[in-house]
Design an enzyme around this catalytic site. Sequence first.
Site, mmCIF file in Angstrom:
data_model
loop_
_atom_site.group_PDB
_atom_site.id
_atom_site.type_symbol
_atom_site.label_atom_id
_atom_site.label_comp_id
_atom_site.label_asym_id
_atom_site.label_seq_id
_atom_site.Cartn_x
_atom_site.Cartn_y
_atom_site.Cartn_z
ATOM 1 N N SER A 49 100.078 -27.221 66.028
ATOM 2 C CA SER A 49 101.455 -27.690 65.780
ATOM 3 C C SER A 49 101.532 -29.173 65.419
ATOM 4 C CB SER A 49 102.369 -27.353 66.964
ATOM 5 O OG SER A 49 102.420 -25.957 67.167
ATOM 6 N N LYS B 155 95.299 -20.272 56.360
ATOM 7 C CA LYS B 155 95.381 -18.953 57.006
ATOM 8 C C LYS B 155 95.644 -17.859 55.962
ATOM 9 C CE LYS B 155 96.503 -21.242 61.310
ATOM 10 N NZ LYS B 155 97.155 -21.223 62.612
ATOM 11 N N GLU C 105 91.624 -27.046 69.532
ATOM 12 C CA GLU C 105 92.912 -26.402 69.250
ATOM 13 C C GLU C 105 93.325 -25.577 70.471
ATOM 14 O OE1 GLU C 105 93.547 -25.977 64.699
ATOM 15 O OE2 GLU C 105 92.419 -24.245 65.373
ATOM 16 N N GLU D 48 92.482 -17.667 66.486
ATOM 17 C CA GLU D 48 93.068 -16.407 65.983
ATOM 18 C C GLU D 48 91.976 -15.358 65.788
ATOM 19 O OE1 GLU D 48 95.233 -18.195 62.790
ATOM 20 O OE2 GLU D 48 96.723 -18.943 64.203
ATOM 21 N N GLY E 115 100.444 -22.686 66.278
ATOM 22 C CA GLY E 115 101.542 -21.924 65.687
ATOM 23 C C GLY E 115 102.750 -21.744 66.583
ATOM 24 N N HIS F 184 87.751 -19.954 65.262
ATOM 25 C CA HIS F 184 89.189 -20.209 65.345
ATOM 26 C C HIS F 184 89.802 -19.267 66.390
ATOM 27 C CE1 HIS F 184 93.414 -20.514 64.370
ATOM 28 N NE2 HIS F 184 93.126 -21.655 63.779
HETATM 29 P P1 13P Z 1 99.521 -24.808 63.374
HETATM 30 O O1 13P Z 1 99.411 -26.221 62.846
HETATM 31 O O2 13P Z 1 100.369 -23.931 62.504
HETATM 32 O O3 13P Z 1 99.873 -24.768 64.811
HETATM 33 O O4 13P Z 1 98.048 -24.168 63.262
HETATM 34 C C1 13P Z 1 96.980 -24.884 63.766
HETATM 35 C C2 13P Z 1 95.738 -24.179 63.401
HETATM 36 O O5 13P Z 1 95.497 -23.083 63.839
HETATM 37 C C3 13P Z 1 94.819 -24.837 62.466
HETATM 38 O O6 13P Z 1 93.600 -24.175 62.413
#
Ligand code: 13P
Length: 248
Positions: free
Chosen positions: A207, A11, A166, A96, A172, A94
């Site tokens: 996570s 990230k 995901e 995000e 996160g 993704h």
């Molecule tokens: P986390 O493992 O921090 O939850 O993030 C997962 C993620 O977005 C991987 O692309």
Amino acid sequence: MAKPLLAGNWKMHGTAKSAAELASQLAGYAGEKPEIMVFPSFVSIPAVVNALSEHKDIAIGAQNVSHYSEGAYTGEISGKMLTGIGCSHVLVGHSERRTNNAEGNTLVAEKFAAAQQSGLIPILCVGETLQQRQDSLQLQVIKAQITAVIEKVGLQNVCNAIIAYEPVWAVGTGETATPEQAQQVHGFIRAELGEHGKDTQLLYGGSINADNAASLFSQPDIDGGLVGGASLEAEHFMNIAQQLIERK
Ligand code: 13P
């Protein structure tokens, strides 16, 4: 069964210097490893390529790619630019980016197509929001996210890529999908891909950490993980990699 794969999505963390250090630490781990892939920020990619120049067993990818191949698109980065500096993979869709950058299914499908056209292997990220899960819409949402890409590039091209489930509510947040929740979606995706999707790598993300990895990896249709926070520390990430190799 698809080959085990562990990917780290770094990230917007660190600097080129710290990214190169982290890559060197990963490369320093001897012994049996699953397929490993890292996704540094754009500006850290050259430093990571340099750090891994003697370690071709760790693949490098980008976190985003333009859906255009070339032209007057200020601030965009093309697939050809990424392969040109040593990337083999790219994340598309993704959560995000879907949330913060308003990337919808159509744009994600265009990015997927552009990535493949430039020789990158996309990791297509899919997942439902908390509200959608509470409304039991997860399979419908995942189906729409994948179908948009199949309609653009065809089923075989989707099977040639990697898919990461995901759930948005698990990214996160410290809240992981239960192995059963994850397997339900992974099994569904596998069935949607049909005959040609038997070897498609399906990753779980959200996570993942050293405490919950083994139970997730024990599921029949979970071929590995896409790890965020726990990928920023080499020892933690490699602990998860070890659990993937030793999965029951
Ligand atoms: P986390 O493992 O921090 O939850 O993030 C997962 C993620 O977005 C991987 O692309």
